[in-house]
Design a protein around this motif. Sequence first.
Motif, PDB file in Angstrom:
ATOM      1  N   ILE A   1       0.843  -1.186   0.000  1.00  0.00           N
ATOM      2  CA  ILE A   1       0.000   0.000   0.000  1.00  0.00           C
ATOM      3  C   ILE A   1       0.880   1.238   0.000  1.00  0.00           C
ATOM      4  O   ILE A   1       1.738   1.392   0.865  1.00  0.00           O
ATOM      5  CB  ILE A   1      -0.923   0.036   1.228  1.00  0.00           C
ATOM      6  N   ASP A   2       0.646   2.106  -0.966  1.00  0.00           N
ATOM      7  CA  ASP A   2       1.349   3.385  -1.072  1.00  0.00           C
ATOM      8  C   ASP A   2       0.434   4.466  -0.527  1.00  0.00           C
ATOM      9  O   ASP A   2      -0.566   4.808  -1.142  1.00  0.00           O
ATOM     10  CB  ASP A   2       1.688   3.650  -2.542  1.00  0.00           C
ATOM     11  N   PHE A   3       0.752   4.989   0.662  1.00  0.00           N
ATOM     12  CA  PHE A   3       0.027   6.122   1.219  1.00  0.00           C
ATOM     13  C   PHE A   3       0.758   7.378   0.769  1.00  0.00           C
ATOM     14  O   PHE A   3       1.928   7.586   1.118  1.00  0.00           O
ATOM     15  CB  PHE A   3      -0.010   6.056   2.748  1.00  0.00           C
ATOM     16  N   SER A   4       0.081   8.203  -0.018  1.00  0.00           N
ATOM     17  CA  SER A   4       0.723   9.376  -0.588  1.00  0.00           C
ATOM     18  C   SER A   4      -0.258  10.543  -0.639  1.00  0.00           C
ATOM     19  O   SER A   4      -1.404  10.418  -0.206  1.00  0.00           O
ATOM     20  CB  SER A   4       1.240   9.056  -1.997  1.00  0.00           C
ATOM     21  N   ALA A   5       0.208  11.660  -1.176  1.00  0.00           N
ATOM     22  CA  ALA A   5      -0.635  12.847  -1.356  1.00  0.00           C
ATOM     23  C   ALA A   5      -0.208  13.550  -2.642  1.00  0.00           C
ATOM     24  O   ALA A   5       0.968  13.504  -3.017  1.00  0.00           O
ATOM     25  CB  ALA A   5      -0.475  13.796  -0.167  1.00  0.00           C
ATOM     26  N   THR A   6      -1.167  14.192  -3.297  1.00  0.00           N
ATOM     27  CA  THR A   6      -0.867  14.859  -4.567  1.00  0.00           C
ATOM     28  C   THR A   6       0.125  16.003  -4.391  1.00  0.00           C
ATOM     29  O   THR A   6       0.894  16.287  -5.303  1.00  0.00           O
ATOM     30  CB  THR A   6      -2.148  15.406  -5.228  1.00  0.00           C
ATOM     31  N   TRP A   7       0.142  16.645  -3.237  1.00  0.00           N
ATOM     32  CA  TRP A   7       1.019  17.792  -2.994  1.00  0.00           C
ATOM     33  C   TRP A   7       2.422  17.387  -2.543  1.00  0.00           C
ATOM     34  O   TRP A   7       3.296  18.229  -2.363  1.00  0.00           O
ATOM     35  CB  TRP A   7       0.403  18.713  -1.935  1.00  0.00           C
ATOM     36  N   CYS A   8       2.652  16.097  -2.365  1.00  0.00           N
ATOM     37  CA  CYS A   8       3.917  15.591  -1.802  1.00  0.00           C
ATOM     38  C   CYS A   8       4.949  15.349  -2.905  1.00  0.00           C
ATOM     39  O   CYS A   8       4.765  14.475  -3.749  1.00  0.00           O
ATOM     40  CB  CYS A   8       3.605  14.295  -1.041  1.00  0.00           C
ATOM     41  N   GLY A   9       6.025  16.123  -2.886  1.00  0.00           N
ATOM     42  CA  GLY A   9       7.086  15.982  -3.879  1.00  0.00           C
ATOM     43  C   GLY A   9       7.735  14.599  -3.886  1.00  0.00           C
ATOM     44  O   GLY A   9       7.865  13.985  -4.941  1.00  0.00           O
ATOM     45  N   PRO A  10       8.154  14.068  -2.728  1.00  0.00           N
ATOM     46  CA  PRO A  10       8.745  12.733  -2.715  1.00  0.00           C
ATOM     47  C   PRO A  10       7.778  11.650  -3.220  1.00  0.00           C
ATOM     48  O   PRO A  10       8.202  10.667  -3.818  1.00  0.00           O
ATOM     49  CB  PRO A  10       9.106  12.515  -1.236  1.00  0.00           C
ATOM     50  N   CYS A  11       6.476  11.839  -2.977  1.00  0.00           N
ATOM     51  CA  CYS A  11       5.478  10.873  -3.469  1.00  0.00           C
ATOM     52  C   CYS A  11       5.477  10.849  -4.995  1.00  0.00           C
ATOM     53  O   CYS A  11       5.427   9.788  -5.616  1.00  0.00           O
ATOM     54  CB  CYS A  11       4.078  11.234  -2.972  1.00  0.00           C
ATOM     55  N   ARG A  12       5.532  12.032  -5.579  1.00  0.00           N
ATOM     56  CA  ARG A  12       5.551  12.115  -7.048  1.00  0.00           C
ATOM     57  C   ARG A  12       6.865  11.560  -7.591  1.00  0.00           C
ATOM     58  O   ARG A  12       6.900  10.956  -8.653  1.00  0.00           O
ATOM     59  CB  ARG A  12       5.348  13.559  -7.500  1.00  0.00           C
ATOM     60  N   PHE A  13       7.943  11.764  -6.856  1.00  0.00           N
ATOM     61  CA  PHE A  13       9.256  11.274  -7.273  1.00  0.00           C
ATOM     62  C   PHE A  13       9.283   9.745  -7.371  1.00  0.00           C
ATOM     63  O   PHE A  13       9.817   9.183  -8.320  1.00  0.00           O
ATOM     64  CB  PHE A  13      10.327  11.764  -6.283  1.00  0.00           C
ATOM     65  N   ILE A  14       8.704   9.065  -6.394  1.00  0.00           N
ATOM     66  CA  ILE A  14       8.794   7.602  -6.350  1.00  0.00           C
ATOM     67  C   ILE A  14       7.661   6.913  -7.120  1.00  0.00           C
ATOM     68  O   ILE A  14       7.725   5.718  -7.379  1.00  0.00           O
ATOM     69  CB  ILE A  14       8.869   7.085  -4.893  1.00  0.00           C
ATOM     70  N   GLU A  15       6.653   7.651  -7.537  1.00  0.00           N
ATOM     71  CA  GLU A  15       5.508   7.033  -8.216  1.00  0.00           C
ATOM     72  C   GLU A  15       5.891   6.196  -9.441  1.00  0.00           C
ATOM     73  O   GLU A  15       5.411   5.059  -9.578  1.00  0.00           O
ATOM     74  CB  GLU A  15       4.470   8.081  -8.603  1.00  0.00           C
ATOM     75  N   PRO A  16       6.771   6.669 -10.338  1.00  0.00           N
ATOM     76  CA  PRO A  16       7.146   5.816 -11.479  1.00  0.00           C
ATOM     77  C   PRO A  16       7.817   4.512 -11.041  1.00  0.00           C
ATOM     78  O   PRO A  16       7.570   3.458 -11.631  1.00  0.00           O
ATOM     79  CB  PRO A  16       8.110   6.688 -12.285  1.00  0.00           C
TER      80      PRO A  16
END
Length: 134
Positions: free
Chosen positions: A49-64
């Motif tokens: 489970i990936d708990f993330s947020a749209t505003w989170c830079g590190p979340c966007r970084f690791i998404e790919p």
Amino acid sequence: MGGFFSSLWTPPPNTDDGDSAVVAVHSKASWDEQLKIHGSATANKLMVIDFSATWCGPCRFIEPAFKEMASRFTDAVFVKIDVDELSEVAKTFCVEAMPTFVLLKGGQEVSRVVGAKKDELDRKIKTFISSSQS
């Protein structure tokens, strides 16, 4: 400098492409269904489970990388939850930072990775997938 700060606050482009192996959960009912199917005590597959947020830079970084792992580790179920959409689910798992990756096996948390630590997440997924195949 404006580019860096705006990248922290600008929502990312829509990356919910239909060919991703990641299941994006947007409602409590959908989460309950995923948990019933893949997170029960009798479930044999690893759930990541990936708990993330749209505003989170590190979340966007690791998404790919998370999407790539989902396509590579087909013996596991990959789920993405936005903490702002499903805060009650995030609270259930005591998520305090994003991204947080929770690994479930047989309905129980077996591990977690806090932060955009791609190599650590990859290693833990490999460990728990190989332990289920033995």
